[in-house]
Motif scaffolding. Structure first.
Motif, PDB file in Angstrom:
ATOM      1  N   MET A  79       0.847  -1.194   0.000  1.00 51.56           N
ATOM      2  CA  MET A  79       0.000   0.000   0.000  1.00 51.56           C
ATOM      3  C   MET A  79       0.880   1.240   0.000  1.00 51.56           C
ATOM      4  O   MET A  79       1.905   1.292   0.683  1.00 51.56           O
ATOM      5  N   LEU A  80       0.445   2.226  -0.787  1.00 53.67           N
ATOM      6  CA  LEU A  80       1.092   3.531  -0.795  1.00 53.67           C
ATOM      7  C   LEU A  80       0.354   4.431   0.190  1.00 53.67           C
ATOM      8  O   LEU A  80      -0.862   4.614   0.078  1.00 53.67           O
ATOM      9  N   TYR A  81       1.110   4.954   1.157  1.00 55.15           N
ATOM     10  CA  TYR A  81       0.539   5.835   2.178  1.00 55.15           C
ATOM     11  C   TYR A  81       0.962   7.281   1.932  1.00 55.15           C
ATOM     12  O   TYR A  81       2.062   7.542   1.450  1.00 55.15           O
ATOM     13  N   MET A  82       0.064   8.184   2.309  1.00 56.22           N
ATOM     14  CA  MET A  82       0.320   9.618   2.176  1.00 56.22           C
ATOM     15  C   MET A  82       0.105  10.300   3.522  1.00 56.22           C
ATOM     16  O   MET A  82      -0.749   9.887   4.311  1.00 56.22           O
ATOM     17  N   LYS A  83       0.899  11.334   3.777  1.00 58.34           N
ATOM     18  CA  LYS A  83       0.723  12.163   4.975  1.00 58.34           C
ATOM     19  C   LYS A  83       0.983  13.616   4.603  1.00 58.34           C
ATOM     20  O   LYS A  83       1.906  13.906   3.831  1.00 58.34           O
ATOM     21  N   ALA A  84       0.176  14.547   5.129  1.00 56.43           N
ATOM     22  CA  ALA A  84       0.368  15.974   4.835  1.00 56.43           C
ATOM     23  C   ALA A  84      -0.333  16.817   5.896  1.00 56.43           C
ATOM     24  O   ALA A  84      -1.275  16.359   6.555  1.00 56.43           O
ATOM     25  N   GLU A  87      -4.563  22.686   4.886  1.00 57.28           N
ATOM     26  CA  GLU A  87      -5.245  23.948   5.231  1.00 57.28           C
ATOM     27  C   GLU A  87      -6.424  24.137   4.286  1.00 57.28           C
ATOM     28  O   GLU A  87      -6.257  24.206   3.069  1.00 57.28           O
ATOM     29  N   ASN A  88      -7.620  24.173   4.862  1.00 57.49           N
ATOM     30  CA  ASN A  88      -8.855  24.386   4.096  1.00 57.49           C
ATOM     31  C   ASN A  88      -9.021  23.355   2.971  1.00 57.49           C
ATOM     32  O   ASN A  88      -9.476  23.676   1.868  1.00 57.49           O
ATOM     33  N   ILE A  89      -8.661  22.115   3.275  1.00 55.50           N
ATOM     34  CA  ILE A  89      -8.763  21.022   2.307  1.00 55.50           C
ATOM     35  C   ILE A  89      -9.925  20.105   2.677  1.00 55.50           C
ATOM     36  O   ILE A  89     -10.050  19.694   3.832  1.00 55.50           O
ATOM     37  N   GLN A  90     -10.748  19.781   1.690  1.00 55.00           N
ATOM     38  CA  GLN A  90     -11.801  18.788   1.904  1.00 55.00           C
ATOM     39  C   GLN A  90     -11.273  17.394   1.624  1.00 55.00           C
ATOM     40  O   GLN A  90     -11.426  16.492   2.467  1.00 55.00           O
ATOM     41  N   GLU A  91     -10.656  17.208   0.445  1.00 51.45           N
ATOM     42  CA  GLU A  91     -10.083  15.912   0.150  1.00 51.45           C
ATOM     43  C   GLU A  91      -9.032  16.001  -0.951  1.00 51.45           C
ATOM     44  O   GLU A  91      -9.018  16.947  -1.747  1.00 51.45           O
ATOM     45  N   GLU A 178      -9.509  16.047   7.641  1.00 48.44           N
ATOM     46  CA  GLU A 178      -9.496  15.468   8.987  1.00 48.44           C
ATOM     47  C   GLU A 178      -8.315  14.532   9.192  1.00 48.44           C
ATOM     48  O   GLU A 178      -7.966  14.212  10.333  1.00 48.44           O
ATOM     49  N   ASP A 179      -7.712  14.081   8.102  1.00 43.34           N
ATOM     50  CA  ASP A 179      -6.549  13.190   8.191  1.00 43.34           C
ATOM     51  C   ASP A 179      -5.246  13.950   8.392  1.00 43.34           C
ATOM     52  O   ASP A 179      -4.182  13.335   8.524  1.00 43.34           O
ATOM     53  N   SER A 180      -5.293  15.257   8.395  1.00 46.27           N
ATOM     54  CA  SER A 180      -4.093  16.088   8.436  1.00 46.27           C
ATOM     55  C   SER A 180      -3.086  15.599   9.474  1.00 46.27           C
ATOM     56  O   SER A 180      -3.412  15.398  10.645  1.00 46.27           O
ATOM     57  N   GLY A 181      -1.857  15.356   9.011  1.00 43.85           N
ATOM     58  CA  GLY A 181      -0.788  14.922   9.897  1.00 43.85           C
ATOM     59  C   GLY A 181      -0.715  13.427  10.131  1.00 43.85           C
ATOM     60  O   GLY A 181       0.178  12.957  10.841  1.00 43.85           O
ATOM     61  N   ASN A 182      -1.626  12.665   9.521  1.00 46.25           N
ATOM     62  CA  ASN A 182      -1.661  11.218   9.720  1.00 46.25           C
ATOM     63  C   ASN A 182      -1.424  10.474   8.409  1.00 46.25           C
ATOM     64  O   ASN A 182      -1.686  10.997   7.326  1.00 46.25           O
ATOM     65  N   VAL A 238      -5.635  27.810   0.259  1.00 45.54           N
ATOM     66  CA  VAL A 238      -5.679  26.349   0.324  1.00 45.54           C
ATOM     67  C   VAL A 238      -4.250  25.849   0.178  1.00 45.54           C
ATOM     68  O   VAL A 238      -3.527  26.268  -0.727  1.00 45.54           O
ATOM     69  N   SER A 239      -3.822  24.937   1.061  1.00 42.72           N
ATOM     70  CA  SER A 239      -2.419  24.511   0.986  1.00 42.72           C
ATOM     71  C   SER A 239      -2.191  23.129   1.574  1.00 42.72           C
ATOM     72  O   SER A 239      -2.994  22.623   2.364  1.00 42.72           O
ATOM     73  N   LEU A 240      -1.056  22.564   1.165  1.00 40.04           N
ATOM     74  CA  LEU A 240      -0.523  21.319   1.724  1.00 40.04           C
ATOM     75  C   LEU A 240       0.923  21.566   2.096  1.00 40.04           C
ATOM     76  O   LEU A 240       1.663  22.190   1.332  1.00 40.04           O
ATOM     77  N   GLU A 241       1.332  21.076   3.246  1.00 40.61           N
ATOM     78  CA  GLU A 241       2.721  21.179   3.673  1.00 40.61           C
ATOM     79  C   GLU A 241       3.201  19.830   4.196  1.00 40.61           C
ATOM     80  O   GLU A 241       2.406  19.002   4.648  1.00 40.61           O
ATOM     81  N   ASP A 242       4.523  19.648   4.133  1.00 40.94           N
ATOM     82  CA  ASP A 242       5.149  18.419   4.633  1.00 40.94           C
ATOM     83  C   ASP A 242       4.489  17.166   4.043  1.00 40.94           C
ATOM     84  O   ASP A 242       4.159  16.210   4.765  1.00 40.94           O
ATOM     85  N   VAL A 243       4.319  17.171   2.729  1.00 40.21           N
ATOM     86  CA  VAL A 243       3.717  16.028   2.044  1.00 40.21           C
ATOM     87  C   VAL A 243       4.744  14.893   1.970  1.00 40.21           C
ATOM     88  O   VAL A 243       5.871  15.091   1.508  1.00 40.21           O
TER      89      VAL A 243
END
Length: 250
Positions: A79-84, A87-91, A178-182, A238-243
């Protein structure tokens, strides 16, 4: 007392007994080859004396690293996992039609292929007489008699495979705010003779939806580990960090 043994495949390994007074512990790290299998067996033996009657409690913990277990025949689910941080992200949804770039290695040795590209929506034409399931990438490692394959699984295939494995963890899905950081699984693939170890985002593998419902589906590049845009319709950044991404065998 009969000497305890541990089994790995068709081989039976004598472990030995603990010695000591009240509580004794002995751990053996055994490394050996079995049909070119590099395996490690860790066996922990515990022995406890209760008054005049001695009872042996033997717990065997076998850690089997099947790096060389005839990889051309063994199908492994990754499985490929993602973490990020979002900010103001739905999905964040992985496209099923996008080219994906990964680095892979030979499970039996040191041979590596960097930046392999395949498309989950395009299967490779099967060789005549082949009984292999449809797959999305194939190669033959140097010295191998059989081709190694990679197959990206769809939702039904994932459900069937995880049911066979009695796996109770998360299935691949969209990454949400809601998954932010996980860590969240976003893709599943079955590999025969291939071990993916790194995912390299290129461009537009993902579609991002803001909390306000605006869809960003162009010029999304996550290779640098971050992404930022502005949702003009809802007047919010809207942003993503530490992807980050990682592969795990299931």
């Amino acid at each position: 007392m009969t000497e305890p043994t541990a089994k790995l495949g068709n081989r039976e390994i004598a472990i030995g007994q603990t010695k000591g007074s009240r509580v004794g512990r002995l751990s053996h790290g055994l490394s050996f080859d079995c049909q070119t299998i590099a395996a490690t067996v860790i066996v922990t033996l515990e022995k406890q004396a209760f008054h005049k009657h001695h009872h042996s409690v033997i717990s065997r913990s076998l850690s089997y690293s099947a790096k060389n277990c005839d990889s051309a025949e063994t199908m492994v689910l990754f499985m490929l996992y993602m973490k990020a941080d979002t900010e103001n992200i739905q999905e964040i949804q992985l496209r099923r039609t996008a080219n994906l770039r990964v680095s892979i290695r030979h499970p039996q040795g040191d041979e590596v292929r960097e930046n392999v590209v395949f498309n989950p929506s395009e299967t490779i034409e099967q060789e005549e007489g082949s009984r292999e399931p449809a797959h999305h990438f194939r190669l033959k490692w140097e010295g191998s008699k059989k081709a190694s394959t990679l197959q990206v699984l769809d939702e039904k295939e994932v459900a069937a495979t995880l049911k066979k494995k009695k796996y109770k963890g998360d299935r691949p899905r969209a990454y949400t705010g809601e998954d932010s950081g996980n860590w969240v699984p976003v893709l599943a693939m079955e590999c025969r003779g291939i071990e993916p170890f790194s995912f390299h985002p290129m461009s537009d593998e993902f579609v991002i939806t803001s909390e306000g419902g605006f869809v960003f589906n162009e010029d999304i590049e996550l290779g640098d580990g971050d992404w930022a845009e502005y949702d003009a319709e809802n007047d919010v950044p809207v942003s993503l960090e530490d992807v980050s991404f990682k592969f795990e065998a299931i």
